[in-house]
Each structure stands twice: as C-alpha cells, then as structure tokens.
Design a protein around this motif. Sequence first.
Motif, PDB file in Angstrom:
ATOM      1  N   GLY A 434     -42.881 -14.533 -33.956  1.00 22.05           N
ATOM      2  CA  GLY A 434     -43.411 -13.204 -34.213  1.00 22.05           C
ATOM      3  C   GLY A 434     -43.909 -12.451 -33.000  1.00 22.05           C
ATOM      4  O   GLY A 434     -44.370 -11.314 -33.132  1.00 22.05           O
ATOM      5  N   GLN A 435     -43.824 -13.074 -31.827  1.00 20.18           N
ATOM      6  CA  GLN A 435     -44.287 -12.427 -30.608  1.00 20.18           C
ATOM      7  C   GLN A 435     -43.103 -12.125 -29.690  1.00 20.18           C
ATOM      8  O   GLN A 435     -42.095 -12.856 -29.690  1.00 20.18           O
ATOM      9  CB  GLN A 435     -45.287 -13.331 -29.867  1.00 20.18           C
ATOM     10  CG  GLN A 435     -46.537 -13.632 -30.659  1.00 20.18           C
ATOM     11  CD  GLN A 435     -47.366 -12.389 -30.943  1.00 20.18           C
ATOM     12  OE1 GLN A 435     -47.553 -11.550 -30.063  1.00 20.18           O
ATOM     13  NE2 GLN A 435     -47.859 -12.275 -32.175  1.00 20.18           N
ATOM     14  N   ILE A 436     -43.216 -11.063 -28.896  1.00 22.59           N
ATOM     15  CA  ILE A 436     -42.152 -10.731 -27.952  1.00 22.59           C
ATOM     16  C   ILE A 436     -42.081 -11.809 -26.874  1.00 22.59           C
ATOM     17  O   ILE A 436     -43.051 -12.075 -26.173  1.00 22.59           O
ATOM     18  CB  ILE A 436     -42.382  -9.353 -27.318  1.00 22.59           C
ATOM     19  CG1 ILE A 436     -42.248  -8.255 -28.376  1.00 22.59           C
ATOM     20  CG2 ILE A 436     -41.403  -9.113 -26.179  1.00 22.59           C
ATOM     21  CD1 ILE A 436     -42.498  -6.857 -27.854  1.00 22.59           C
ATOM     22  N   ALA A 437     -40.915 -12.438 -26.757  1.00 23.28           N
ATOM     23  CA  ALA A 437     -40.700 -13.485 -25.754  1.00 23.28           C
ATOM     24  C   ALA A 437     -40.004 -12.940 -24.518  1.00 23.28           C
ATOM     25  O   ALA A 437     -39.961 -13.602 -23.475  1.00 23.28           O
ATOM     26  CB  ALA A 437     -39.875 -14.624 -26.357  1.00 23.28           C
ATOM     27  N   GLY A 438     -39.433 -11.751 -24.631  1.00 21.21           N
ATOM     28  CA  GLY A 438     -38.716 -11.147 -23.523  1.00 21.21           C
ATOM     29  C   GLY A 438     -37.856 -10.017 -24.047  1.00 21.21           C
ATOM     30  O   GLY A 438     -38.033  -9.547 -25.178  1.00 21.21           O
ATOM     31  N   TYR A 439     -36.903  -9.612 -23.220  1.00 20.56           N
ATOM     32  CA  TYR A 439     -36.011  -8.515 -23.586  1.00 20.56           C
ATOM     33  C   TYR A 439     -34.576  -8.913 -23.278  1.00 20.56           C
ATOM     34  O   TYR A 439     -34.326  -9.748 -22.401  1.00 20.56           O
ATOM     35  CB  TYR A 439     -36.412  -7.236 -22.847  1.00 20.56           C
ATOM     36  CG  TYR A 439     -37.789  -6.759 -23.246  1.00 20.56           C
ATOM     37  CD1 TYR A 439     -37.964  -5.837 -24.267  1.00 20.56           C
ATOM     38  CD2 TYR A 439     -38.934  -7.288 -22.638  1.00 20.56           C
ATOM     39  CE1 TYR A 439     -39.226  -5.430 -24.659  1.00 20.56           C
ATOM     40  CE2 TYR A 439     -40.204  -6.895 -23.028  1.00 20.56           C
ATOM     41  CZ  TYR A 439     -40.342  -5.966 -24.036  1.00 20.56           C
ATOM     42  OH  TYR A 439     -41.596  -5.583 -24.442  1.00 20.56           O
ATOM     43  N   THR A 440     -33.632  -8.321 -23.993  1.00 18.14           N
ATOM     44  CA  THR A 440     -32.252  -8.776 -23.868  1.00 18.14           C
ATOM     45  C   THR A 440     -31.268  -7.632 -24.018  1.00 18.14           C
ATOM     46  O   THR A 440     -31.570  -6.596 -24.636  1.00 18.14           O
ATOM     47  CB  THR A 440     -31.948  -9.879 -24.909  1.00 18.14           C
ATOM     48  OG1 THR A 440     -30.609 -10.367 -24.720  1.00 18.14           O
ATOM     49  CG2 THR A 440     -32.086  -9.354 -26.327  1.00 18.14           C
TER      50      THR A 440
END
Length: 483
Positions: A434-440
């Motif tokens: 549920g948390q932002i781990a990064g961007y893709t």
Amino acid sequence: MFSQSKPLLTLLLTILVFFHTFCSSQNVIEYLPGFPGKLPFKLETGYIGLGEKEEVQLFYYFFESEGNPKEDPLLLWLTGGPGCSSIYGAVYEFGPFTIDPSSPSESLPSLVLKDLSWTKMANIIFLDQPVGSGFSYATTPEAFRSNDTYATELDYEFIRKWLISHPKYINNPLYVGGDSYSGITVPLVANNVYKGNEAGIKPLINIKGYMLGNPRTDAFADPNERIPYANRMGLLSDRLYQSARVNCEGNFVNIDPDNALCLNDLDRISQCLDKINDFMILEPKCDSVWRVEGGILSSNKPSSKEIPTNFLQSVVAPVSKPICRNAHLNLIHTWANNKSVRDALHVREGTIEEWVRCNNTIQASVTATDGTGPYVGNVKSVVGYHKALTRKNCRTLVYSGDHDMAFPHTSTEKWIESLKVPLVSDWRPWFLEGQIAGYTMTYGHGDYELTFATIKGAGHTAPEFKPEECFALIARWFAESSL
C-alpha cells in the motif's frame, strides 16, 4: 595384447579425468563454517577454464532455486567494479545468507539466513569476473590482462561450458544480470549470447533477456549528470547550478582549463558535495571501512551536547551514532580469508593470496590512458549495444536507487529515452503493501520490452538498502506481472 594395453588405457583415462577436473570443477557444499548445521539450500562452487588454453580460471557460486529449480529462471549475475567479488552480492544484496553484523571481528563471523533471497524464485550463478576478481585466477601473467570486450567473450564461453556440464538447466529461461560497472558488461554478454544463437553455436541458450541495477552506461553521460541530479535533490541551489550550466556549457566533465567562470562554479560545487556520500546521499561518507570522515564514528560515549532533547517526552533520550554501511566489510574479509572457509568452498590452494572485495589494481586501470594496467575499459558507452538488443526477442529490466548520485537514475532515464522505443506505460508509482515503493515506465515494440523502475530511498546498489522492495520488483518481473 589387450591385457598389455589396459594399464596404459587406465593411465590415460586417469590423466584425462585429472585434467578435466582441474580445468572445470564443481563441488556441492553442504556445510559452511559459521553456519550451524547443514545448509538448507543447494550451493555449488567451482572453476571453469576459459580461453584457448584455459589459462583463465573463473570461480563461481551456484545457488539452486528454492522454488521450482526445473522451471525457474537461471540468472547469471555479474558483479560490478570491475574486479569485485561476486560473493559480496550474494551475501549483502540478494543471496540466501549473510554475515551476522554482531559477529566479533576477531573470530570467524557467523552466517544467518535471509528471507528475501532471490533464490526463492531463481537459480543464480554468481561469477567472479573478470579474471583477478574474488577467487578467479590465471595460469599465466599474460592471461591477467583483459578488457571489456574480451572479458565478456569469456563470460559467454563460461555460460556455454557451464550449461554443458549442467544440462538439466539448459531449457530454463536465462537472464544475464548485474549492477554498477556491470552496466557495461551485461549488455555485451547478452549480445554475445543472441549472436551465438543466431550463428548456431552449441549449445543454443534459452535467453529471455537481461537486467541491470544502478548501471554504468556511458563514461561521459553518467558523471556529467551528477551535477544536475545534485541540484534536483536540493544539494545545489538553482542559482549555482544555472550559473555552472551556462558557464560550463553543460559540460561538467571535460573542462576547458582557461574557462575561469566554469572553474569557479565547479569549485563552489565541489565544496557543496565534498562530504556527500555519492552512493547514498543520505548516509555518512566513509573514508575507510571502520570510520566516518570528520570523526562522526567514534568509540567514545556521546557528550551531553551530542544528546538532543526529545520535546515529545519528558526525558532526554540518547541517539545512536551513524554507522558506516561498509563497516561490515572487515567481517566478510575475515570470513572469506579463513582457511576453513576456503577449504569448504574448494578454493584451490596457492591461487589467490588474499581475498579482497574489489581488486583495486583492476579498478584503477580501467580509466588509465596508457593501457599498461591489467584491465582496459575499452567500451566507453553501451547505448549502441542496448539499441541492438531492442531488435531481439528480449525482456529488459533496469532499476535504480533514486538516492544514488554515482550513477544517477536521471542519466539512466535519458539513455533509455534515446533508444526511441515506443512508450507503453508512462511514469507512474508502483506499490508495496500500500505504500509507494518507487516509480516505473514501460517501453516496447514487437517482441522487445523494457521496464524501468526506481526504488524510493535506495542507494547504490538498491538491494542493499531496500531488500523488500527489490524482492517484490524482481518477483513481479520474473512472473511477467505488472509492477
């Protein structure tokens, strides 16, 4: 006549077996010093002889998948440097065990299992390459001399020979992976494999693609991006950055010695970044494996001035001092140089005097202009190799810790864009619990696909800082599911 020739035949067979064992050996390891009891995973170590006379002997660690080894991917992992030992990646990045950091430095360190090992989903070969890395060695002084293209030709020869001696893995999907300087070598190896298959070189290899973490890609573009990256991360003011950009004409690497305005700006920038840890901008910069620059690390107890007041509590709480992330290097150095460990790993006696994490002689010679060192970095940019792979049936994963200033993710984004592969999915967050781990972002056309991902809060290299996020990233990518 037969009875007379039998002893001779037996002798010849014995010599052949001995020769083969010396040039290509493999040993299943069931026990390792420092670990209590039998290993709960399959570990094999060995050497494979390479080159015309097998004068290069590359050492490897093979961890069989703890999932479904018959069908799980086979990952050939090339640690960066160049000249760094692959066991560091296994121990401190994503292998099945690590060294207990609380181990006393004066005795044999203890080993502990890791829950987030990539061996849960893949068969992994950690290769000590190029020659002179880890426990790999050469039988002649000339064989120690190498360069990017020759070393990667040997890596291709290695995987062919390894598969011949391990035929049950020949149908497993193969991925070539690596981080840091292996951003140079991995695309070369992948190209060699694809070209070898097209030329019909046996065995045909079931290559599916490659992956890179925090990769070096271009000898100019990567270091030139550090100053723009530092500005974006708030380490340089907009005023100073824009002044340097204009005065240096966007070139922060090849400086005109007569450009006084540019030199003045770069001197001010150096003052701002001098004490920043390039590999993780939020952590202390260490000048050795035991202490932090500026005396941040100390064995002395903090004075009262070093204990800030916690205004949310009625007591004054001491805050632990920052620790150098690489302070554990003395533990792995002790472990890898212990005779019982070397014997357990079946390291050949007399080949390597001392195990070191990275061969400084190889690293120092990469950028040398006289070409007299043991290793020449003769490939300055691999963007063209990436471009060639966009025409293959190939899946590519590139991930970057977004707090790495040594090889900024912004530089990686630029060369990926330069490939001119159509965009399939634009910049978006990816999540873990549920948390932002990064961007893709995802690119692709036909049988080619490239996924780029950042790991939020990670440095160089990402699995050392964010193992949970990297485990999830790799598991989803191997499963060909959306991040």
